[in-house]
Write a protein that holds these residues in place. Structure first.
Motif, PDB file in Angstrom:
ATOM      1  N   GLU A   9       0.828  -1.217   0.000  1.00  0.00           N
ATOM      2  CA  GLU A   9       0.000   0.000   0.000  1.00  0.00           C
ATOM      3  C   GLU A   9       0.859   1.263   0.000  1.00  0.00           C
ATOM      4  O   GLU A   9       0.555   2.229  -0.698  1.00  0.00           O
ATOM      5  CB  GLU A   9      -0.975   0.015   1.179  1.00  0.00           C
ATOM      6  CG  GLU A   9      -2.096  -1.013   1.063  1.00  0.00           C
ATOM      7  CD  GLU A   9      -2.910  -0.880  -0.221  1.00  0.00           C
ATOM      8  OE1 GLU A   9      -3.225   0.262  -0.639  1.00  0.00           O
ATOM      9  OE2 GLU A   9      -3.223  -1.925  -0.819  1.00  0.00           O
ATOM     10  N   LEU A  60       2.245   1.614  -3.419  1.00  0.00           N
ATOM     11  CA  LEU A  60       1.170   1.962  -4.342  1.00  0.00           C
ATOM     12  C   LEU A  60       0.847   3.457  -4.258  1.00  0.00           C
ATOM     13  O   LEU A  60       0.624   4.108  -5.277  1.00  0.00           O
ATOM     14  CB  LEU A  60      -0.065   1.116  -4.039  1.00  0.00           C
ATOM     15  CG  LEU A  60      -1.210   1.178  -5.029  1.00  0.00           C
ATOM     16  CD1 LEU A  60      -0.747   0.835  -6.437  1.00  0.00           C
ATOM     17  CD2 LEU A  60      -2.313   0.227  -4.599  1.00  0.00           C
ATOM     18  N   ARG A  96       1.333   5.064  -7.829  1.00  0.00           N
ATOM     19  CA  ARG A  96       0.034   5.426  -8.408  1.00  0.00           C
ATOM     20  C   ARG A  96      -0.295   6.889  -8.145  1.00  0.00           C
ATOM     21  O   ARG A  96      -0.557   7.656  -9.067  1.00  0.00           O
ATOM     22  CB  ARG A  96      -1.064   4.533  -7.817  1.00  0.00           C
ATOM     23  CG  ARG A  96      -2.469   4.826  -8.352  1.00  0.00           C
ATOM     24  CD  ARG A  96      -3.556   4.185  -7.498  1.00  0.00           C
ATOM     25  NE  ARG A  96      -3.461   4.647  -6.121  1.00  0.00           N
ATOM     26  CZ  ARG A  96      -3.860   3.938  -5.073  1.00  0.00           C
ATOM     27  NH1 ARG A  96      -4.383   2.731  -5.219  1.00  0.00           N
ATOM     28  NH2 ARG A  96      -3.727   4.420  -3.851  1.00  0.00           N
ATOM     29  N   VAL A 152      -3.293   1.432 -12.020  1.00  0.00           N
ATOM     30  CA  VAL A 152      -3.356   0.012 -11.682  1.00  0.00           C
ATOM     31  C   VAL A 152      -4.026  -0.748 -12.819  1.00  0.00           C
ATOM     32  O   VAL A 152      -5.112  -0.386 -13.260  1.00  0.00           O
ATOM     33  CB  VAL A 152      -4.129  -0.210 -10.360  1.00  0.00           C
ATOM     34  CG1 VAL A 152      -4.349  -1.692 -10.098  1.00  0.00           C
ATOM     35  CG2 VAL A 152      -3.407   0.456  -9.198  1.00  0.00           C
ATOM     36  N   GLN A 154      -3.775  -4.469 -12.728  1.00  0.00           N
ATOM     37  CA  GLN A 154      -4.203  -5.694 -12.073  1.00  0.00           C
ATOM     38  C   GLN A 154      -3.617  -5.735 -10.679  1.00  0.00           C
ATOM     39  O   GLN A 154      -2.545  -5.190 -10.425  1.00  0.00           O
ATOM     40  CB  GLN A 154      -3.743  -6.933 -12.848  1.00  0.00           C
ATOM     41  CG  GLN A 154      -4.247  -8.226 -12.247  1.00  0.00           C
ATOM     42  CD  GLN A 154      -3.802  -9.460 -13.020  1.00  0.00           C
ATOM     43  OE1 GLN A 154      -3.168  -9.363 -14.062  1.00  0.00           O
ATOM     44  NE2 GLN A 154      -4.144 -10.620 -12.505  1.00  0.00           N
ATOM     45  N   ARG A 155      -4.339  -6.409  -9.806  1.00  0.00           N
ATOM     46  CA  ARG A 155      -3.875  -6.564  -8.427  1.00  0.00           C
ATOM     47  C   ARG A 155      -4.039  -8.014  -8.015  1.00  0.00           C
ATOM     48  O   ARG A 155      -5.032  -8.654  -8.365  1.00  0.00           O
ATOM     49  CB  ARG A 155      -4.686  -5.642  -7.512  1.00  0.00           C
ATOM     50  CG  ARG A 155      -4.167  -5.623  -6.116  1.00  0.00           C
ATOM     51  CD  ARG A 155      -4.883  -4.596  -5.268  1.00  0.00           C
ATOM     52  NE  ARG A 155      -4.303  -4.654  -3.945  1.00  0.00           N
ATOM     53  CZ  ARG A 155      -3.971  -3.610  -3.243  1.00  0.00           C
ATOM     54  NH1 ARG A 155      -4.198  -2.410  -3.719  1.00  0.00           N
ATOM     55  NH2 ARG A 155      -3.443  -3.747  -2.053  1.00  0.00           N
ATOM     56  N   ASP A 166      -2.997  -8.701  -1.508  1.00  0.00           N
ATOM     57  CA  ASP A 166      -2.050  -7.789  -0.857  1.00  0.00           C
ATOM     58  C   ASP A 166      -0.606  -8.178  -1.165  1.00  0.00           C
ATOM     59  O   ASP A 166       0.311  -7.796  -0.459  1.00  0.00           O
ATOM     60  CB  ASP A 166      -2.293  -7.766   0.659  1.00  0.00           C
ATOM     61  CG  ASP A 166      -2.095  -9.128   1.311  1.00  0.00           C
ATOM     62  OD1 ASP A 166      -1.855 -10.121   0.587  1.00  0.00           O
ATOM     63  OD2 ASP A 166      -2.165  -9.194   2.548  1.00  0.00           O
ATOM     64  N   VAL A 223       0.887  -5.788  -7.381  1.00  0.00           N
ATOM     65  CA  VAL A 223       0.071  -4.892  -8.191  1.00  0.00           C
ATOM     66  C   VAL A 223       0.874  -4.543  -9.444  1.00  0.00           C
ATOM     67  O   VAL A 223       2.095  -4.418  -9.387  1.00  0.00           O
ATOM     68  CB  VAL A 223      -0.359  -3.631  -7.391  1.00  0.00           C
ATOM     69  CG1 VAL A 223       0.820  -2.776  -7.004  1.00  0.00           C
ATOM     70  CG2 VAL A 223      -1.403  -2.829  -8.134  1.00  0.00           C
ATOM     71  N   HIS A 259       1.749  -3.792 -17.971  1.00  0.00           N
ATOM     72  CA  HIS A 259       2.445  -3.194 -16.835  1.00  0.00           C
ATOM     73  C   HIS A 259       3.824  -2.702 -17.233  1.00  0.00           C
ATOM     74  O   HIS A 259       4.508  -3.318 -18.024  1.00  0.00           O
ATOM     75  CB  HIS A 259       2.524  -4.115 -15.614  1.00  0.00           C
ATOM     76  CG  HIS A 259       3.380  -5.337 -15.724  1.00  0.00           C
ATOM     77  ND1 HIS A 259       3.086  -6.397 -16.548  1.00  0.00           N
ATOM     78  CD2 HIS A 259       4.526  -5.668 -15.098  1.00  0.00           C
ATOM     79  CE1 HIS A 259       4.013  -7.332 -16.406  1.00  0.00           C
ATOM     80  NE2 HIS A 259       4.909  -6.917 -15.550  1.00  0.00           N
ATOM     81  N   ASN A 317       5.787  -6.133  -5.790  1.00  0.00           N
ATOM     82  CA  ASN A 317       5.379  -7.352  -5.109  1.00  0.00           C
ATOM     83  C   ASN A 317       6.083  -7.487  -3.771  1.00  0.00           C
ATOM     84  O   ASN A 317       7.153  -6.921  -3.554  1.00  0.00           O
ATOM     85  CB  ASN A 317       5.610  -8.591  -5.983  1.00  0.00           C
ATOM     86  CG  ASN A 317       7.065  -8.933  -6.139  1.00  0.00           C
ATOM     87  OD1 ASN A 317       7.723  -9.317  -5.180  1.00  0.00           O
ATOM     88  ND2 ASN A 317       7.580  -8.802  -7.351  1.00  0.00           N
TER      89      ASN A 317
END
Length: 172
Positions: free
Chosen positions: A33, A36, A40, A47, A49-50, A53, A56, A65, A70
């Motif tokens: 997170e 991200l 982002r 984004v 694809q995710r 947790d 992404v 991508h 990861n």
């Protein structure tokens, strides 16, 4: 895996085709997170694809991508120590100088620190770090016709100070 070409004559060294490019980079991160929010929300990748947790996949323009984040081997991990081997930086090529100016404006508004800003003759670049200590370069290339060349035609890249105030003035 090991393959051999038995009985074959030596061939010329392999040369990567001119159309080759870096397709994507996977980064091991400690906190998905947190990373991200950087890639982002600050850098502006979208984004695509995710995977829960754990991973992404982000890009510009809908590509599958450009950057993947990861935690498969790095959840809760620490950045690499200084003076060790590893990734120096990921360089994201922006389409033009106004796009680089808008990226600079975004960084300034967010209070995100720059590590450097350079004019290399062939390009102009901003340097920073992501939350995991990975180097990030945001840059734009000049047209090839403007690249500095010596009398023999060889490329003569340089590292000069980039005028950030002038660049920021172009953020439209």
């Amino acid at each position: 895996m090991s393959l051999t070409l038995e009985g074959k004559a030596p061939i010329a060294p392999y040369v990567m085709p001119a159309g080759a490019r870096i397709g994507h980079v996977h980064l091991k991160v400690a906190e998905l997170e947190r990373s991200l929010r950087f890639w982002r929300d600050l850098i502006g990748l979208e984004v695509q694809q995710r995977i829960g947790d754990q991973a992404v996949f982000l890009s510009a323009g809908g590509y599958h991508h450009h950057i993947a984040l990861n935690t498969w081997e790095s959840a809760g991990g620490s950045p690499p120590a200084a003076r060790t081997t590893g990734l120096y930086h990921v360089a994201l090529l922006l389409p033009d100088r106004p796009a680089l100016a808008r990226a600079l404006r975004q960084l300034v508004q967010a209070g995100w620190p720059l590590e450097g800003a350079s004019d290399h003759g062939v390009s102009e670049a901003l340097y920073l770090r992501d939350p995991d200590g990975n180097g990030v370069e945001l840059y734009r290339d000049r047209p090839q016709a403007e690249w500095p060349r010596g009398a023999d035609g060889a490329l003569t890249m340089c590292t000069k100070r980039l005028d950030l105030k002038a660049l920021l003035a172009e953020a439209v």
